[in-house]
Scaffold this active site. Structure first.
Site, mmCIF file in Angstrom:
data_model
loop_
_atom_site.group_PDB
_atom_site.id
_atom_site.type_symbol
_atom_site.label_atom_id
_atom_site.label_comp_id
_atom_site.label_asym_id
_atom_site.label_seq_id
_atom_site.Cartn_x
_atom_site.Cartn_y
_atom_site.Cartn_z
ATOM 1 N N GLU A 1 0.822 -1.220 0.000
ATOM 2 C CA GLU A 1 0.000 0.000 0.000
ATOM 3 C C GLU A 1 0.854 1.267 0.000
ATOM 4 O O GLU A 1 0.521 2.266 -0.643
ATOM 5 C CB GLU A 1 -0.923 -0.012 1.234
ATOM 6 N N VAL B 1 2.683 3.478 -3.371
ATOM 7 C CA VAL B 1 2.108 4.547 -4.206
ATOM 8 C C VAL B 1 1.338 5.510 -3.310
ATOM 9 O O VAL B 1 0.504 5.090 -2.507
ATOM 10 C CB VAL B 1 1.130 3.982 -5.265
ATOM 11 N N ASP C 1 10.659 8.010 -10.113
ATOM 12 C CA ASP C 1 9.820 7.585 -8.981
ATOM 13 C C ASP C 1 8.342 7.562 -9.408
ATOM 14 O O ASP C 1 7.628 6.588 -9.149
ATOM 15 C CB ASP C 1 10.052 8.536 -7.796
ATOM 16 N N LYS D 1 5.562 4.347 -9.867
ATOM 17 C CA LYS D 1 4.225 4.327 -9.265
ATOM 18 C C LYS D 1 3.131 4.136 -10.319
ATOM 19 O O LYS D 1 2.162 3.417 -10.078
ATOM 20 C CB LYS D 1 4.013 5.613 -8.466
HETATM 21 N N1 HSE Z 1 10.437 10.527 -3.006
HETATM 22 C C1 HSE Z 1 9.069 10.141 -2.987
HETATM 23 C C2 HSE Z 1 8.214 11.367 -3.227
HETATM 24 C C3 HSE Z 1 8.757 9.515 -1.663
HETATM 25 O O1 HSE Z 1 8.736 12.488 -3.146
HETATM 26 O O2 HSE Z 1 7.040 11.245 -3.527
HETATM 27 C C4 HSE Z 1 7.419 8.861 -1.584
HETATM 28 O O3 HSE Z 1 7.298 7.815 -2.485
#
Ligand code: HSE
Length: 402
Positions: free
Chosen positions: A124, A127, A196, A200
């Site tokens: 969970e 994302v 990142d 996601k």
């Molecule tokens: N580095 C990620 C962000 C952390 O800034 O969203 C959370 O996944």
């Protein structure tokens, strides 16, 4: 009493241990029994931590302890985290994680392994940080065919863009601030360049469309190309600039990408500022559903990890249903075929732009550039029009119902 191990005592790991401690009464009630952290695995020493006696350095201790039923992997990355996750699942232990890179690259394999071993692999927190989105998508929207997902999936870049828009903040100061607050990845390139957010959108797409979408199948552009002038021109046109991950089902295939977008000031995501994330999921029965909340940070992420620990403890002898099939090279299609209006900043003259594009909406002008919004067209068509002597300093999609 359920005994668990936490792998990694960094920002998220320490948050997980703290939440389990602070809310132990409520957690025991929700899990049906108490939850005790028996081991914390980390290569470092923490002599000043109240949890220093729980720190161990040898993973085998956890693996060989048959009382450990749940392992929380919050190390991150795909090195030892993959190895420890595989071995924990193989040993019949449930694993929960915030590790989006691991789920995005090895989710299919690990979910299959969990199924074979009759245990759960839950993610969970991978994302949207603290926002419930994986479980609602898998469970509450299970009656829908999901047609599209889009959202602000990275807190660090949203924080930076919000600061730039609000206060005209310098990019590097805003990044430094985000790092200080524990939002950014160890290497901020993963945030800034969109990797990142890419991981996601891979996870959400795999879950929504039922087949693994891998990061290399998602065209990814970060925010390093967003200039201060773009913020100003976008505002003049009535928009904000947000980094979005987007994924759309097209005839059994998936078009997924990450890129900066202009979003209307009155749109669902325009109010999602700072480290907040916002995800819109469109189902064919329910319509648009919006998930919004703290997308990064120690305690919000820990909140989601601990919820998975509770769920695992409650389902020690039953499996949760989350899984998807493997993907394939031809699953992803080129997002250039998706139509939208576009924002362009260019050194070309307005006359030249009007000649090639016909009707457009112009924003302000600087000495060396002008900006405009086009009519709706595919990425392929705008590429052709721009190739006729209109170099784009910035080229972003305008989010809309196309
Ligand atoms: N580095 C990620 C962000 C952390 O800034 O969203 C959370 O996944």
């Amino acid at each position: 009493m359920a005994e668990i191990a936490v792998l990694g005592f960094g920002v998220v790991g320490s948050g997980v241990v703290e939440v389990l401690d602070k809310n132990s009464g409520m957690i025991a009630k929700n899990a049906g029994q108490g939850v005790r952290v028996k081991y914390i695995l980390d290569v470092r020493d923490f002599p000043d931590s109240p949890y220093k006696d729980l720190i161990i350095k040898d993973f085998e201790t956890i693996l060989n302890d048959s009382n450990i039923s749940v392992v929380a992997e919050v190390i991150g990355g795909v090195g030892v985290a993959l190895d420890f996750t595989r071995r924990s699942l193989e040993a019949g232990k449930n694993v929960v994680t915030s590790n989006k890179e691991l789920v995005a690259t090895h989710g299919f394999e690990l979910l299959r392994l969990a199924r074979e071993k009759g245990v759960n692999y839950l993610f969970e927190a991978s994302v949207g940080g603290g926002i419930p989105v994986i479980r609602p998508l898998a469970q509450c929207m299970a009656a829908n065919i999901v047609t599209e997902i889009y959202g602000i999936l990275n807190g660090t870049t949203n924080y930076i863009l919000s600061e730039m828009a609000k206060n005209g903040a310098d990019f590097s100061d805003a990044l430094l601030d985000a790092q200080r607050k524990g939002y950014a990845e160890a290497d901020p390139t993963a945030d800034i360049e969109g990797y990142d957010a890419c991981r996601k959108i891979c996870i959400l797409s795999s879950l929504a469309f039922g087949r693994h979408v891998y990061p290399q199948q998602v065209r990814t552009e970060g925010i390093s190309g967003v200039a201060t002038e773009d913020m100003r021109f976008a505002a003049e046109l009535g928009y904000k600039i947000k980094l979005l991950g987007r994924s759309r089902a097209i005839g059994g295939k998936v078009a997924a990408y990450v890129a900066p977008h202009l979003v209307g000031e009155d749109s669902l995501l325009a109010g999602v500022e700072g480290v907040m994330n916002g995800v819109v999921i469109r189902g064919n029965a329910v319509g648009n559903v919006v998930f919004c909340g703290a997308g990064a940070g120690k305690m919000p992420t820990a909140s989601a990890v601990v919820a998975d620990i509770i769920d695992s403890v409650k389902h020690l002898y039953a499996r949760k249903w989350i899984s998807w099939d493997d993907g394939s090279d031809d699953l992803a299609v080129d997002p250039a075929q998706l139509e939208s209006a576009w924002y362009v900043r260019t050194p070309a003259t307005r006359e030249k732009v009007a000649r090639e594009f016909g009707e457009v909406v112009f924003a302000g002008k600087t000495d060396d550039a002008t900006a405009f919004k086009t009519n709706v067209m595919s990425g392929k068509i705008i590429g052709e029009l721009l190739s006729r002597g209109i170099p784009a300093l910035s080229l972003f999609r305008v989010l809309g119902d196309y």
